[in-house]
Each structure stands twice: as C-alpha cells, then as structure tokens.
Motif scaffolding. Sequence first.
Motif, mmCIF file in Angstrom:
data_model
loop_
_atom_site.group_PDB
_atom_site.id
_atom_site.type_symbol
_atom_site.label_atom_id
_atom_site.label_comp_id
_atom_site.label_asym_id
_atom_site.label_seq_id
_atom_site.Cartn_x
_atom_site.Cartn_y
_atom_site.Cartn_z
ATOM 1 N N UNK A 52 0.833 -1.215 0.000
ATOM 2 C CA UNK A 52 0.000 0.000 0.000
ATOM 3 C C UNK A 52 0.864 1.260 0.000
ATOM 4 N N UNK A 53 1.906 1.241 0.818
ATOM 5 C CA UNK A 53 2.779 2.415 0.885
ATOM 6 C C UNK A 53 3.458 2.665 -0.452
ATOM 7 N N UNK A 54 3.944 1.601 -1.098
ATOM 8 C CA UNK A 54 4.591 1.757 -2.398
ATOM 9 C C UNK A 54 3.628 2.301 -3.435
ATOM 10 N N UNK A 55 2.379 1.821 -3.398
ATOM 11 C CA UNK A 55 1.395 2.306 -4.364
ATOM 12 C C UNK A 55 1.128 3.796 -4.177
ATOM 13 N N UNK A 56 0.972 4.225 -2.941
ATOM 14 C CA UNK A 56 0.706 5.645 -2.690
ATOM 15 C C UNK A 56 1.884 6.508 -3.117
ATOM 16 N N UNK A 57 3.063 6.115 -2.678
ATOM 17 C CA UNK A 57 4.254 6.910 -3.024
ATOM 18 C C UNK A 57 4.477 6.896 -4.537
ATOM 19 N N UNK A 58 4.322 5.708 -5.154
ATOM 20 C CA UNK A 58 4.511 5.593 -6.599
ATOM 21 C C UNK A 58 3.518 6.433 -7.368
ATOM 22 N N UNK A 59 2.255 6.450 -6.921
ATOM 23 C CA UNK A 59 1.228 7.226 -7.616
ATOM 24 C C UNK A 59 1.503 8.727 -7.500
ATOM 25 N N UNK A 60 1.861 9.178 -6.294
ATOM 26 C CA UNK A 60 2.177 10.601 -6.114
ATOM 27 C C UNK A 60 3.377 10.985 -6.978
ATOM 28 N N UNK A 61 4.386 10.110 -7.019
ATOM 29 C CA UNK A 61 5.569 10.390 -7.833
ATOM 30 C C UNK A 61 5.231 10.413 -9.314
ATOM 31 N N UNK A 62 4.311 9.542 -9.733
ATOM 32 C CA UNK A 62 3.900 9.520 -11.140
ATOM 33 C C UNK A 62 3.217 10.815 -11.534
ATOM 34 N N UNK A 63 2.407 11.370 -10.593
ATOM 35 C CA UNK A 63 1.740 12.646 -10.864
ATOM 36 C C UNK A 63 2.778 13.760 -11.012
ATOM 37 N N UNK A 64 3.751 13.761 -10.084
ATOM 38 C CA UNK A 64 4.809 14.772 -10.162
ATOM 39 C C UNK A 64 5.620 14.633 -11.437
ATOM 40 N N UNK A 100 -5.710 2.627 -9.762
ATOM 41 C CA UNK A 100 -5.293 1.458 -8.992
ATOM 42 C C UNK A 100 -5.476 1.701 -7.498
ATOM 43 N N UNK A 101 -5.079 2.873 -7.046
ATOM 44 C CA UNK A 101 -5.241 3.209 -5.624
ATOM 45 C C UNK A 101 -6.717 3.278 -5.243
ATOM 46 N N UNK A 102 -7.524 3.867 -6.129
ATOM 47 C CA UNK A 102 -8.965 3.956 -5.852
ATOM 48 C C UNK A 102 -9.585 2.563 -5.756
ATOM 49 N N UNK A 103 -9.219 1.664 -6.696
ATOM 50 C CA UNK A 103 -9.756 0.305 -6.674
ATOM 51 C C UNK A 103 -9.331 -0.435 -5.418
ATOM 52 N N UNK A 104 -8.096 -0.202 -4.982
ATOM 53 C CA UNK A 104 -7.610 -0.859 -3.759
ATOM 54 C C UNK A 104 -8.403 -0.383 -2.546
ATOM 55 N N UNK A 105 -8.634 0.910 -2.455
ATOM 56 C CA UNK A 105 -9.359 1.469 -1.309
ATOM 57 C C UNK A 105 -10.810 1.025 -1.287
ATOM 58 N N UNK A 106 -11.389 0.782 -2.485
ATOM 59 C CA UNK A 106 -12.803 0.353 -2.535
ATOM 60 C C UNK A 106 -12.976 -1.139 -2.322
ATOM 61 N N UNK A 107 -11.857 -1.865 -2.217
ATOM 62 C CA UNK A 107 -11.930 -3.297 -1.931
ATOM 63 C C UNK A 107 -12.213 -4.172 -3.136
ATOM 64 N N UNK A 108 -12.133 -3.628 -4.348
ATOM 65 C CA UNK A 108 -12.388 -4.423 -5.565
ATOM 66 C C UNK A 108 -11.062 -5.050 -5.994
ATOM 67 N N UNK A 109 -10.786 -6.198 -5.417
ATOM 68 C CA UNK A 109 -9.466 -6.820 -5.527
ATOM 69 C C UNK A 109 -9.104 -7.164 -6.977
ATOM 70 N N UNK A 110 -10.010 -7.823 -7.689
ATOM 71 C CA UNK A 110 -9.691 -8.225 -9.066
ATOM 72 C C UNK A 110 -9.420 -7.026 -9.967
ATOM 73 N N UNK A 111 -10.243 -5.983 -9.814
ATOM 74 C CA UNK A 111 -10.035 -4.776 -10.611
ATOM 75 C C UNK A 111 -8.707 -4.124 -10.238
ATOM 76 N N UNK A 112 -8.426 -4.096 -8.920
ATOM 77 C CA UNK A 112 -7.168 -3.495 -8.451
ATOM 78 C C UNK A 112 -5.958 -4.200 -9.048
ATOM 79 N N UNK A 113 -5.985 -5.517 -9.029
ATOM 80 C CA UNK A 113 -4.835 -6.263 -9.546
ATOM 81 C C UNK A 113 -4.674 -6.067 -11.060
ATOM 82 N N UNK A 114 -5.799 -6.047 -11.768
ATOM 83 C CA UNK A 114 -5.728 -5.828 -13.218
ATOM 84 C C UNK A 114 -5.155 -4.446 -13.535
#
Length: 786
Positions: A52-64, A100-114
Amino acid sequence: MTIVAESFWLWQFLGRLHPLIVHFPVGLLCVALVLEVISWFRKSTELRAGINAMLWIGTISAILAAGLGLVLVNQEDYAGKGVLVHQWSGLATMVLAILTVIALRSGRVNLYRSLLILTVVGVSVAGHYGALLTHGEDYISSVLPFGDQPNVANSPANNAMFASLNTSKQLTAKQVQELNLEIRSILAHNCYSCHSATKTKGELRLDSKALIMKGGKHGAILKAGHPEDSEIIRRITLPADDKEAMPTKGKRLTENEVALLSLWIKAGAPWPSGAEKSIYRVAALEPRLPILPAATVDINNPIDRLVNVYFHKNKIEWKSVVDDRTYMRRVYLDIIGLLPTPAKIQAFEADTRPDKREALVKELLSRNGDYAQHWITFWNDALRNDYSGTGYITGGRFDITQWLYASLKKNKPYNWFVRELISPTKESSGFIKGIKWRGTINSSQRTEMQAAQNVAQVLLGLNLKCASCHDSFISDWKLADAYAFANVFADTTLEINRCDKPTGKMAGRQVLFKELGQISVDAPTEKRLRELADFLVQPKDGRLYRTLVNRIWAQLMGRGIVEPVDAMDNEPWSQDLLDWLAYDFVQNGYDIKKLIYTITTSKTYQLPSVGVKDADLVMAPTYVFEGMVRRRLTAEQFADAVSLAFNPIYQDTSIVKMLPKTIQKEIAFPRASLVKNDPFLTALGRPNRETVSTSRTSQANLLQALELTNGTTFNEALKRGAEQWKAKYPSSDLLVKELYRKSLGRDPKPKEMIVAQKIVGVQPSVEGIEDLVWAISLHPEFQLIY
C-alpha cells in the motif's frame, strides 16, 4: 500536448528533475506488483502494508513526473512522434496509478490487480520511449546481436584511410566519398538523438552540411584542417565524467570513430558541393554496353568471358564444372522447383551429346506450367501477393494470383509485366493498391505511400521507407521526394508529414528519376499511372533492368552482383557483368526465360557451389565471387521435394480452384507455392507478405528444427506416405533403393543401405519408414542446392 513555460531558471531546474522523479515510481510500482504476485500465492496479509505504501508513493511520484515532464518538453527542444508517445503513455500511467489506488481502497481486488498490471505496462512503455529520447533511437537495438550497429573499425573506408592519416597523403575522390559515408553514419548513430530536427540541444544540428558548419549557440564546432582546434573533437575526447563531454549519455565514441572525425576535419571537412546526394554512391541510370573480352576455346559464353576477366584480376582459378547429376538437380530446382525423376537422371547421364545441358535447360523452360508454379513464389514475395492474411477479409487488399500466374505461364515480356503492375488492369491492381490497414495508421503507411515504396523497392532497387518519414540519412532521398512520388498514385495531393507530424507543406508530383520524364501534374490518376509506366519501362531506364537481372542472378546464384538486392546504388562486384546482362536483356525482348537460359548454361553457373561459414561474409563489401553460393531449399522447394520423392504434403486445392480450369488441369499435385501459408511453411522461411520480401535467409534455425521434428503438417504427411510405401514395397531392400533414387537421385551407398535397413526393419514398419524418410529429408544432400 504542451504547456507554456517561460525559460526562467527555476522552470528549467524543475523540468530537469523529471528523470529523477520518474525513476522513483518505476521502481516502486514494479516492486509493488512483484510483492502483490507473491501475496497471491502465499495467501498472506503481512506484505499488505508495504504494498500500500509503495502504491501511494509511486502514484504521487507519477503525478509529479507527469507534470514536470510537461515542463521539460518546453525546455529541451523535443519534438516528434516519440515525444508524443512518451507523453501520453506517461499520462496514461499516472491515470492508471490513480485508478489502482482507488480500486484498492474500494476493496475491488480483481479490478485493483488488473489495473496494477496495466500500470506497470504503462510505466514500461513510457520508460522505453523516454530512454529512446534520452539515449537515441538505437538505445535498445544497438546492443543486440542483430542490431543496426556501424562497424566502422572494420570498414574498407577505415582501412584505406588510416594509411593516409599517417602519411599525410591527399585523399582520393573515392576515399572522400567513403569518408563522408562514415562520418554521416557516426553522427547519425551517436549524435542525432540530441542534435537533429527531433531534438536540437544547444541550437546545434548535425544532420546537414550547412547546419554542421553553422555550429550552435556557443559558436562553431569545427575548424577545417585543424582537428586539434575543433570543439567537436575536444568534446568527444573529454573524460566521460566531464560535464562538457559528448555524447552526454549512452556509449562513447570509439577510438576509430574519433580518428575518422579527426581525419575528416584534417582533410578540410570535405563535403561534395551542391546537393548532398553526392555523399553517397549513386548508380548510373542510363544503360551501358561494355566491350566483351575475346572468347577462347572453352570460354565463349558472354558471362564467362566477363567473369574470366574478374577471375584474372582476383587471381582465381577456374574449377571443373559439376557432374551431370549435380547440374541436373540444380537446374531442375532453379527453373521449375522440382526434383528430377530417377529415370530422367539416368537418361541424362547416359546422353553423350555435347550440348545436352543446353538442351536440358531449353526443355525445362518450355514446361510453362511448372515454370509458373515455381517462379510465382519469387514474385509473390516481391509483389506482396498472398492467398490469405491482413486485408482480405475487410476488402482492403486484392490478390493478383490469376494475373501473375498467367503472366509467368506465357512468359510475358518484362516491360509489359511492369507496365501492367503500375498502370494496372483489374486483375493486376492489387500491387499498387497495397493494404488498407484497419484503424489509425501513420502517414508513411497510407496506400499511396505504400505504392511509392513498393514500386521503388521492387522495380528500382531503391529504399524509400526512411525517406517516407524524414529525410534519409542513409541515402540521398528526401522526404519531399518520397511524397512527390507517392502523389503520382494519389487522387488528391498529400500533405507532407515529417515523423507523422503534419508540416503544412504540399509536395508536387514527380518521378523519382527526373531524367525519365515529367508527370502531367493535374491529369487524372489513371493517366498519370500510364505515364509513369511508360517512363519506367523505357530502354533508357537502365535502373529498372539492372534491378531485374540482379534479382534473377541472386535467385540462381545465391548472391546478387549487387547486394543487398534492394540497394542498387551499392557497388557491384562486376559492373561490366551487371551492365551487359541488363543491356542484353533489353535487346532480347525483355525475355526473362532467355536471361535464365544465358545464366544457367554458362560455365560460371556450372562451377561447384561455394560454402560460406558466416552468412555475413556473403554481404560484406570485401566479398569475392568464386561461384554459386551453396543454399538451402526454399520452403516451397522442400515441401515439393518431399511430395515428389515420398508423399504429397498438401491436400488443399483451394488456390488451384481459383485459377482458370485450363490451368487447373495441368497441375499434377498441389504445389506448395499454391497453398495458403501455414506454420510449416512459415518455419521454413516463407514470409507473411504483408511487406515486400525480396530475399530469404538460407540459414537453418531452431524454429525449422522444431517444425521438422514435431510439426503436424510434416509428420502427418510422413505417416500417410509410410503406410502407402509399406503396402507397395514389402521388401526393405527395394524400398530403401527406391527411396534413395527418388529423393537423392542415386542408389544408397553400402553403409547407407545397412543403416537404412536397420531403421525400417527386415519387414518394413510404418514407424521405421517414417524415421528413414525423416532422416533423408534432413540430410544436407537433400536440403541443399550444391
């Protein structure tokens, strides 16, 4: 997509943080995916917090990174299609990471992994194009064994000119020409990524003479005659860690490349005056009839008389010609693509006529149906004609099979053959109509440009593909030349696109070689095509006929007089031979069969074949002709050889049924040239024909080995045939002898007989017969044309 940014130092600084920031999410998002995969199998939640931490940091870095990338593109003079792909794939990655982060937070595991998988794919694509922009378009290909790498150290120009470098002798005109080629290649492979129209760092471009001499924003980069005082030499010889060293990234120039650049500057940075075309060798357009050397008692064929001069010059001794069986097998395969029968071989060997080889060639050339069924493979490859594939289902492609077969069968004169391809009938229009690709395509692949590229390549031995996107740095041709020629085939005038980006400029309509004639610019397309056909087939168009005779020579001899056969501006190993063959071809009524007869009855053709350990040597500039290059049977020849010697491989007659009924009757069995492509033929080298293919590799490969070992098509044919042979030949002795005679044209040797009988058994079994046929079909004597 661009944003406005003033060239304030802070914006430049922030822009250059883009590579630093973008590398951060690349690592984190990829690692997050790896850990996620591990968690699938371990069924554990202990990795969840880290992921989870990597996803958050990675997503913020991708935006930057995406934001800073938009700033950077305005600061570093980037342009071109690669930049757009990099931008949009980076933005797509940013969006996917957020989803990806939104799907993870909403608990939609299959969508998140895809989405996580797609995000990593996006990172990879964006990273790849970013690397190409940073390190050059050959960033990946240059390190691969089949990559396009300039071999400056071993080039003939390099060997010839270093002597002059040490002795201070003046360079010859030929050396100047070769030096310019080398310099252009060095600059293209090492400097264009930062100093060309795509990206112009420091206001410096190195892709033309005027721009090189102009220099950049810091002034001139060279002082003619004085490499020691030239900025470009200072920069490329600085230590790699020096901030002024060039190239700034990627591989450094080799000592030989630096020496060549120094030599070029020392020689005054020579660049042919006027057009840059003269940097490259440009073959003469007009025909030429060289004076034939005098004949001797045993050397009277014109080809042999010219080759004899070449042999004397290169200190090569004539070898004895091959025996009757070898010659007969050779001409059978070359002219009609089939093996001779045992009875034909026996009769030929017993024939005592001194002209029996000439008589054999005439007989084979008179077998019009067999000739057409064999040579249609050669022309299908070149003319991009196939029986299935891209475009046929959607109606965006048209085959020319009936027209092509009929043209070959009646030996249509080549000038008319070309005329009907360029100014087509309904049956022959598929060649210039090309393929209408589905979906969005780049500008260089629209049908009009396909027509220009294909006509230039197939008929004139000229590569326009580079010049269809940008000015070519490997030839003389410019983007405007390619579009002007494409406009001859276009109903409306095409706008010039450079690297798929509209320029706002329109090209005229022009034949590639202006000496041949001037197209009626405003005439209807049909009339323009008639004019183009008339211009190209003129006897004074020596280029057209040299290209054809060179292709036929390469097909029969394993290597062209000019190589590659699509680069007719390259130097031939015998200019006189090439010119004489082309001139004679025109004088003999554009008759391809007469050309084949002249070649196959020459002593030169009858010399023993020459084996080459390294295929690259055949294409090397230092190549010396000694005789036919030994070659492997083509896919179609191999399939037909197995079919005749043992059992027909193909049962499909769908293509045969497309032909007129009068032609259908003369086809004894489904020749491989007249069946749709399949994994077996693909493995053995048949191309898909969505692009022009004017040569095939003769080297064996792993795919061929796998197909011949486990392929369904081949093994099923062997099994069917083994059952029939077992029923017909109950005795292993008779079976083995007959199989050797039909496949190799001879009886088995005593040791071969012993081994073969052990394989098939005293009472032949189906499995044993299959094994023996398989072993014979892989034998070099069966697979190669000696």
